[in-house]
Enzyme design. Structure first.
Site, PDB file in Angstrom:
ATOM      1  N   LYS A  22       0.716  -1.167   0.024  1.00 60.96           N
ATOM      2  CA  LYS A  22       0.105  -0.012   0.013  1.00 60.96           C
ATOM      3  C   LYS A  22       0.743   1.284   0.150  1.00 60.96           C
ATOM      4  O   LYS A  22       0.517   2.128  -0.887  1.00 60.96           O
ATOM      5  CB  LYS A  22      -1.027  -0.060   1.130  1.00 60.96           C
ATOM      6  N   ASN A  23       1.943   1.317   0.879  1.00 63.88           N
ATOM      7  CA  ASN A  23       2.660   2.546   0.971  1.00 63.88           C
ATOM      8  C   ASN A  23       3.670   2.745   0.037  1.00 63.88           C
ATOM      9  O   ASN A  23       4.129   4.037  -0.221  1.00 63.88           O
ATOM     10  CB  ASN A  23       3.365   2.802   2.425  1.00 63.88           C
ATOM     11  N   CYS A 117      -4.213  12.328  13.493  1.00 65.31           N
ATOM     12  CA  CYS A 117      -5.013  11.125  13.357  1.00 65.31           C
ATOM     13  C   CYS A 117      -4.854  10.206  14.586  1.00 65.31           C
ATOM     14  O   CYS A 117      -4.269  10.805  15.631  1.00 65.31           O
ATOM     15  CB  CYS A 117      -4.475  10.364  12.059  1.00 65.31           C
ATOM     16  N   ARG A 122       0.766  14.698  13.159  1.00 58.68           N
ATOM     17  CA  ARG A 122       1.588  14.243  11.985  1.00 58.68           C
ATOM     18  C   ARG A 122       2.171  15.334  11.302  1.00 58.68           C
ATOM     19  O   ARG A 122       1.411  15.713  10.440  1.00 58.68           O
ATOM     20  CB  ARG A 122       0.462  13.470  11.124  1.00 58.68           C
ATOM     21  N   ASP A 305       4.323  -0.123  12.037  1.00 63.67           N
ATOM     22  CA  ASP A 305       3.195  -0.487  11.772  1.00 63.67           C
ATOM     23  C   ASP A 305       3.009  -1.808  12.012  1.00 63.67           C
ATOM     24  O   ASP A 305       1.883  -2.381  11.795  1.00 63.67           O
ATOM     25  CB  ASP A 305       3.490  -0.390  10.069  1.00 63.67           C
ATOM     26  N   ARG A 398      -8.828   0.060   4.630  1.00 62.24           N
ATOM     27  CA  ARG A 398      -8.040   1.138   4.114  1.00 62.24           C
ATOM     28  C   ARG A 398      -6.612   0.471   3.450  1.00 62.24           C
ATOM     29  O   ARG A 398      -6.010   0.722   2.562  1.00 62.24           O
ATOM     30  CB  ARG A 398      -7.376   2.079   5.129  1.00 62.24           C
TER      31      ARG A 398
HETATM   32  C1  EPZ Z   1       4.546   6.700   6.634  1.00 65.44           C
HETATM   33  O1  EPZ Z   1       3.806   7.571   7.200  1.00 65.44           O
HETATM   34  C2  EPZ Z   1       3.531   5.600   6.556  1.00 65.44           C
HETATM   35  N1  EPZ Z   1       2.457   5.931   5.813  1.00 65.44           N
HETATM   36  C3  EPZ Z   1       2.944   4.929   7.889  1.00 65.44           C
HETATM   37  O2  EPZ Z   1       2.013   3.980   7.475  1.00 65.44           O
HETATM   38  C4  EPZ Z   1       4.246   4.737   8.708  1.00 65.44           C
HETATM   39  O3  EPZ Z   1       3.739   4.229  10.187  1.00 65.44           O
HETATM   40  C5  EPZ Z   1       5.220   5.643   8.851  1.00 65.44           C
HETATM   41  O4  EPZ Z   1       5.498   5.931   7.453  1.00 65.44           O
HETATM   42  C6  EPZ Z   1       6.289   5.291   9.267  1.00 65.44           C
HETATM   43  O5  EPZ Z   1       6.923   4.221   8.744  1.00 65.44           O
HETATM   44  C7  EPZ Z   1       2.429   5.876   4.418  1.00 65.44           C
HETATM   45  O6  EPZ Z   1       3.374   5.513   3.852  1.00 65.44           O
HETATM   46  C8  EPZ Z   1       1.266   6.314   3.489  1.00 65.44           C
HETATM   47  P1  EPZ Z   1       6.944   9.650   8.953  1.00 65.44           P
HETATM   48  P2  EPZ Z   1       4.506   9.004   7.313  1.00 65.44           P
HETATM   49  O7  EPZ Z   1       7.097  10.646   7.819  1.00 65.44           O
HETATM   50  O8  EPZ Z   1       5.287   9.462   6.153  1.00 65.44           O
HETATM   51  C9  EPZ Z   1       7.320  12.739  12.422  1.00 65.44           C
HETATM   52  C10 EPZ Z   1       0.244   2.752   7.778  1.00 65.44           C
HETATM   53  O9  EPZ Z   1      -0.398   2.102   8.712  1.00 65.44           O
HETATM   54  N2  EPZ Z   1       7.444  13.758  11.121  1.00 65.44           N
HETATM   55  O10 EPZ Z   1       8.014   8.480   8.501  1.00 65.44           O
HETATM   56  O11 EPZ Z   1       3.468   9.966   7.752  1.00 65.44           O
HETATM   57  C11 EPZ Z   1       5.865  12.070  12.416  1.00 65.44           C
HETATM   58  O12 EPZ Z   1       5.080  12.802  13.134  1.00 65.44           O
HETATM   59  C12 EPZ Z   1       0.803   4.107   8.207  1.00 65.44           C
HETATM   60  O13 EPZ Z   1       0.059   2.147   6.570  1.00 65.44           O
HETATM   61  C13 EPZ Z   1       7.719  15.088  11.477  1.00 65.44           C
HETATM   62  O14 EPZ Z   1       7.979  15.475  12.713  1.00 65.44           O
HETATM   63  O15 EPZ Z   1       5.715   8.925   8.428  1.00 65.44           O
HETATM   64  C14 EPZ Z   1       6.375  10.859  13.101  1.00 65.44           C
HETATM   65  O16 EPZ Z   1       6.246  10.834  14.476  1.00 65.44           O
HETATM   66  C15 EPZ Z   1       0.407   4.503   9.487  1.00 65.44           C
HETATM   67  N3  EPZ Z   1       7.849  15.960  10.543  1.00 65.44           N
HETATM   68  C16 EPZ Z   1       7.560  10.557  12.808  1.00 65.44           C
HETATM   69  O17 EPZ Z   1       8.282  11.734  12.065  1.00 65.44           O
HETATM   70  C17 EPZ Z   1       7.414  15.691   9.112  1.00 65.44           C
HETATM   71  O18 EPZ Z   1       7.490  16.551   8.399  1.00 65.44           O
HETATM   72  C18 EPZ Z   1       7.570   9.588  11.472  1.00 65.44           C
HETATM   73  O19 EPZ Z   1       6.736   9.843  10.371  1.00 65.44           O
HETATM   74  C19 EPZ Z   1       7.456  14.287   9.151  1.00 65.44           C
HETATM   75  C20 EPZ Z   1       7.092  13.133   9.986  1.00 65.44           C
END
Ligand code: EPZ
Length: 432
Positions: A22-23, A117, A122, A305, A398
């Site tokens: 998916k991702n 969420c 996020r 995840d 989803r």
């Molecule tokens: C991706 O989310 C995935 N979603 C998430 O999967 C997954 O949990 C996550 O990566 C971590 O592996 C998709 O790929 C669509 P991050 P993403 O940016 O990109 C913080 C699922 O179940 N952060 O790596 O949003 C953020 O708040 C979903 O399929 C900032 O602070 O995750 C988090 O605490 C759930 N500033 C951490 O970094 C930013 O600009 C990691 O987030 C971006 C992120």
């Protein structure tokens, strides 16, 4: 409200085919509009998130032809609008990948700010930092991110924290920038690598994806491509955990074992037997599982995840286990539901679960709080002898295609009912 009805206590056994990631699909679908030529993408999972993103792409003028359930033909040449409306981003955050794709190709994009969420805040500050470093003007107004640039110029970007989304979005914005971009502290997830491979198949020049330094030489145009998405690491991990929690014997097929190494290693620590072949992994759990410690980390560490799924499994293990969530600041909300099934888990300072294993879970009426926690509650229900119901299954749909059908194929007593009153129609009724 559609519900899962699950009568657990049955060890699951057999083989299950794992679908496209998916991702990876979300990133690759968004990137496919960066060429005016036609792109064919195979192994796209038929799940709510990918279908919502496809609708968002069509809303700005991309043509999307679904050749079969898992194959789409996309052409972005007729894109006329660069504003993604709220209805799509409200349904899935990943619509924000269109920011990087539209900015990269058209030098302008407007996408509503994704809301919070169930996993906590996020932020997207790292996405914005990357766009600005490339020379875009990015403003937040009326709840949207508006990014514009006369041109994008390659630069050296240091991510303040490892972010999958920011790495993906900045990579897309950089592939058509002038000159060379280096992204330091990049995310290394398999879906980041899959996107880089896809963009390179369209003529991009990306090196180092999968390491923490990604180097990109900008190109003026991208061209057509035919591409198949990698298997879903988290769907595979979820079924592997199903074998562990039900003391079963499951082989996940069409996988890349390398992507599952951390999950397999933890399952061995729990006392499972793992057999790997080129594109399959078999998990056998015959006795009560042992306890262990888990800390979620960016890839190749234990995936966040998979945190709910291993927590519910450890809830039935022998002894005390500790699970620390280091990626999101609020990813244990589902524990309250699990405690209603008899789990003995305490969450300390929001990111550490102290788990004291119990002998069994008891059935309950549950609500899925989010995608992965919902899948984890299904696993818990598969281990509980009586009838459990889980509502709000739209969250689970989803990210899991035909979840209940795949579980039925492994011997699970699970089905979807439209309402509680339909439970008595089920052929796996609990003998009262
Ligand atoms: C991706 O989310 C995935 N979603 C998430 O999967 C997954 O949990 C996550 O990566 C971590 O592996 C998709 O790929 C669509 P991050 P993403 O940016 O990109 C913080 C699922 O179940 N952060 O790596 O949003 C953020 O708040 C979903 O399929 C900032 O602070 O995750 C988090 O605490 C759930 N500033 C951490 O970094 C930013 O600009 C990691 O987030 C971006 C992120």
């Amino acid at each position: 409200m559609r519900l899962y009805a699950i009568k657990g206590g049955v060890p699951l056994a057999g083989e299950v085919e794992i679908g496209g990631a998916k991702n990876a699909a979300l990133a690759i679908l968004a990137a496919s509009i960066m060429t005016d030529e036609t792109v064919l993408i195979e192994n796209v999972p038929d799940v709510r998130d990918t279908n919502v993103l496809i609708a968002a792409m069509e809303s700005v003028g991309a043509s999307v032809i679904r050749q079969d359930r898992h194959t789409v033909k996309i052409n972005g040449s007729q894109i006329h609008n660069f504003v993604i409306d709220d209805e799509h981003i409200k349904k899935i955050r990943a619509s924000y990948y269109l920011l990087g794709a539209l900015l990269g190709k058209y030098k302008r994009a407007e996408v509503p700010l994704p809301g919070g969420c169930n996993l906590g805040t996020r932020a997207i500050d790292q996405h914005i930092k990357g766009f600005r470093a490339l020379g875009a003007e990015v403003v937040l107004k009326n709840g949207s991110v508006v990014a514009t640039a006369t041109k994008l110029k390659g630069t050296h970007i240091f991510m303040d924290k490892v972010s999958v989304g920011a790495t993906i979005n900045v990579m897309m914005a950089a592939v058509m920038a002038e000159g060379r971009t280096i992204i330091e502290n990049a995310a290394k997830e398999p879906h980041v690598v899959d996107l880089a491979n896809f963009l390179n198949s369209m003529g991009a020049r990306i090196k180092g994806a999968g390491t923490d330094v990604i180097r990109i030489n900008g190109v003026a145009k991208l061209h057509k491509s035919e591409y198949a998405i990698i298997p879903d690491q988290i769907e595979a991990g979820t079924f592997m955990m199903a074998a562990a929690i039900t003391k079963g014997d499951i082989t996940v097929k069409n996988v890349i074992p390398k992507h599952l190494e951390c999950i397999s290693a933890k399952l061995v620590e729990l006392g499972c037997e793992i057999e790997e072949s080129d594109d399959a992994v078999r998990v056998v759990a015959s006795k009560r599982l042992r306890n262990t410690q888990v800390k979620t980390l960016p890839y190749p560490g234990f995936p966040t995840d998979m945190q709910p799924q291993i927590t519910v499994t450890l809830g039935l293990s022998e002894g005390i286990s500790i699970v620390t969530e280091s990626i999101f600041d609020n990813r244990f909300k589902y524990v309250d539901e699990l405690v209603r099934m008899g789990a003995d888990i305490k969450v300390e300072s929001g990111n550490t679960a102290i788990i004291s294993g119990v002998k069994e879970y008891t059935a309950a009426k549950l609500t899925a709080p989010d995608l992965r926690a919902g899948a984890a509650l299904v696993l818990a229900a598969l281990a509980a002898k009586d009838m459990t119901t889980i509502d709000d299954i739209k969250y689970i749909e989803r990210g899991y295609e035909d979840f209940h059908l795949k579980l039925q194929g492994l011997g699970a007593h699970i089905d979807i009912v439209e309402a509680e009153k339909d439970l008595q129609k089920l052929n796996f009724q609990v003998v009262s």
